[in-house]
Scaffold this motif. Structure first.
Motif, short mmCIF file in Angstrom:
data_model
loop_
_atom_site.label_atom_id
_atom_site.label_comp_id
_atom_site.label_asym_id
_atom_site.label_seq_id
_atom_site.Cartn_x
_atom_site.Cartn_y
_atom_site.Cartn_z
N ASN A 24 80.38 54.43 -15.71
CA ASN A 24 79.54 54.09 -16.86
C ASN A 24 78.98 55.36 -17.52
N ASN A 25 79.81 56.37 -17.61
CA ASN A 25 79.45 57.64 -18.27
C ASN A 25 80.30 57.80 -19.53
N GLU A 26 80.03 57.01 -20.54
CA GLU A 26 80.83 57.10 -21.77
C GLU A 26 80.33 58.22 -22.66
N HIS A 27 81.27 59.08 -23.08
CA HIS A 27 80.96 60.18 -24.00
C HIS A 27 82.15 60.38 -24.93
N THR A 28 81.89 60.81 -26.14
CA THR A 28 82.99 61.24 -27.00
C THR A 28 83.49 62.59 -26.51
N ASN A 29 84.72 62.91 -26.89
CA ASN A 29 85.23 64.23 -26.53
C ASN A 29 84.38 65.34 -27.11
N LEU A 30 83.88 65.13 -28.32
CA LEU A 30 83.01 66.13 -28.95
C LEU A 30 81.72 66.27 -28.16
N ASP A 31 81.15 65.17 -27.70
CA ASP A 31 79.94 65.23 -26.86
C ASP A 31 80.20 66.09 -25.62
N ILE A 32 81.33 65.85 -24.97
CA ILE A 32 81.67 66.58 -23.75
C ILE A 32 81.69 68.07 -24.01
N VAL A 33 82.38 68.45 -25.07
CA VAL A 33 82.50 69.88 -25.40
C VAL A 33 81.12 70.47 -25.71
N GLN A 34 80.32 69.76 -26.46
CA GLN A 34 79.00 70.27 -26.83
C GLN A 34 78.08 70.37 -25.61
N ILE A 35 78.14 69.41 -24.70
CA ILE A 35 77.34 69.48 -23.48
C ILE A 35 77.72 70.70 -22.66
N ILE A 36 79.02 70.93 -22.52
CA ILE A 36 79.48 72.09 -21.74
C ILE A 36 79.05 73.39 -22.42
N CYS A 37 79.22 73.47 -23.73
CA CYS A 37 78.84 74.69 -24.45
C CYS A 37 77.34 74.96 -24.30
N SER A 38 76.52 73.93 -24.37
CA SER A 38 75.06 74.11 -24.22
C SER A 38 74.72 74.58 -22.82
N MET A 39 75.39 74.03 -21.81
CA MET A 39 75.14 74.47 -20.44
C MET A 39 75.55 75.92 -20.25
N MET A 40 76.65 76.30 -20.88
CA MET A 40 77.13 77.67 -20.74
C MET A 40 76.23 78.66 -21.49
N ASP A 41 75.63 78.21 -22.61
CA ASP A 41 74.67 79.08 -23.30
C ASP A 41 73.55 79.49 -22.36
N TYR A 42 73.18 78.58 -21.47
CA TYR A 42 72.10 78.85 -20.51
C TYR A 42 72.61 79.61 -19.28
N LEU A 43 73.77 79.19 -18.76
CA LEU A 43 74.28 79.79 -17.52
C LEU A 43 74.97 81.12 -17.74
N VAL A 44 75.63 81.29 -18.90
CA VAL A 44 76.34 82.53 -19.20
C VAL A 44 75.87 83.00 -20.58
N PRO A 45 74.63 83.52 -20.67
CA PRO A 45 74.05 83.82 -21.98
C PRO A 45 74.69 85.01 -22.71
N LYS A 46 75.47 85.82 -21.98
CA LYS A 46 76.16 86.93 -22.64
C LYS A 46 77.42 86.38 -23.31
N HIS A 47 77.34 86.15 -24.61
CA HIS A 47 78.43 85.51 -25.33
C HIS A 47 79.53 86.52 -25.69
N PRO A 48 80.75 86.02 -25.89
CA PRO A 48 81.81 86.91 -26.39
C PRO A 48 81.42 87.50 -27.74
N ILE A 49 81.97 88.64 -28.03
CA ILE A 49 81.64 89.35 -29.27
C ILE A 49 81.97 88.46 -30.48
N GLY A 50 81.01 88.40 -31.41
CA GLY A 50 81.24 87.69 -32.66
C GLY A 50 80.68 86.28 -32.71
N ILE A 51 80.15 85.76 -31.59
CA ILE A 51 79.56 84.43 -31.61
C ILE A 51 78.15 84.46 -31.03
#
Length: 334
Positions: free
Chosen positions: A258-285
């Protein structure tokens, strides 16, 4: 309830879900496991490192289309049960080259069914009664739910959309025919989208993480609004073991969280978690979501899958333990 399940043969045990099932059985039961795996590109023996030295774990490199090899394994190890997980499972690959899916998922399942039936038919009446064949299928055999609020139930009609889901549906029908015609003691499960440790990089979640870390485009099909029900792989492993021990011959059990998410939701959730866990972003973003790019939709892309798992919860007492987010965090720690 099954008694005396000392030896369990698992096909595809070096794969993502198979390895989770093996880890669970070795770590939480006293059963022996015989793992048959061809070791294709999607196999990962590192996923079994925690249990590979255990005296109750046995590995045989083998193609399940090898009938003689299967019969040797049955004679040597005399399993009390089989959990059949071998499958080509990447939808994109099935669209490009469907023949591999026909051979592995249909011919392979047929060959295993016949070898298993021959072995089972020569058992004592007591051992026959205790034998089980669990076929692990997918919710994709039911096809597209569209924009309705309906859920896939065990009696939902089959309407597969891709060569992959068609090959799995074909195998479902083979298993049901062997049950009806020969009385072969089979049970079928349909699981929703799995995620967790050791998942192959071709799948959505690991591909998003890898591309984000490398500063590469994160590609999303169509508008990204396709909906999937996600289950943490270790929850699924526990469900499959519950089906093996307590499931009823001839039944079908749907396994979802019962964990329904759109594919876009999934990607955005992961990106937000990575912003916190890996705050050193690749160059240009400035944030990982900047890497998202939308591309032409997949051929025959289903809009929504969603599982009603009330049957397995009520009858077998299984319930998922992880939400989507808690499963992701556990995966980070592993």
């Amino acid at each position: 309830m099954l008694n005396n399940v000392k030896r369990i043969l698992i096909t595809g045990g070096a794969g993502f879900i198979g390895s989770a099932v093996i880890r669970y059985i070795i770590e939480h039961t006293q059963s022996y496991v015989i793992n048959i795996d061809k070791l294709t590109y999607a196999a990962n023996l590192c996923s079994l490192a925690k249990v590979s030295s255990n005296s109750r774990y046995i590995f045989k490199k083998m193609d399940i289309c090898n009938r003689q090899g299967l019969e040797r394994v049955f004679r040597q190890y005399q399993p009390h049960a089989i959990i059949h997980l071998v499958a080509e499972s990447h939808v994109d690959s099935s669209i490009i080259s469907p023949i591999n899916f026909i051979e592995s998922n249909i011919i392979g399942t047929f060959t295993l069914l016949e070898a298993s039936r021959n072995y089972w038919s020569n058992l004592s009446e007591k051992d026959k009664g205790n034998f089980r064949f669990i076929y692990v299928s997918t919710d994709e055999v039911y096809g597209n739910l569209g924009s309705t609020k309906l859920l896939f139930a065990e009696a939902s009609p089959y309407s597969p959309s891709s060569p992959y889901s068609a090959s799995k549906a074909s195998s479902d029908h083979l298993v049901k025919a062997w049950l009806r015609t020969y009385g072969f003691p089979a049970i079928i499960t349909h699981s929703s989208n799995n995620y967790g440790p050791f998942q192959h990089i071709e799948k959505l979640i690991p591909s998003v993480i890898i591309n984000a870390l490398a500063g590469k485009p994160i590609l999303i099909y169509g508008n990204g609004l396709q909906i999937r029900d996600w289950i943490y792989v270790e929850d699924n492993a526990k469900a499959l073991y519950a089906v093996l021990i307590n499931g009823k011959i001839g039944e079908v059990y749907n396994i979802g969280a019962n964990n329904e998410h759109t594919n876009l939701d999934i990607v955005q959730i992961i990106c937000s978690m990575m912003d916190y866990l890996v705050p050193k972003h690749p160059i240009g973003i400035k944030r990982y979501q900047d890497l998202i790019q939308f591309i032409s939709d997949r051929l025959g892309h289903d809009y929504r899958y969603a599982i009603d798992s009330s049957k397995i919860q009520k009858q077998l007492g299984w319930k998922p333990q992880e939400t989507f987010e808690s499963g992701l965090r556990k995966n980070d720690k592993k």
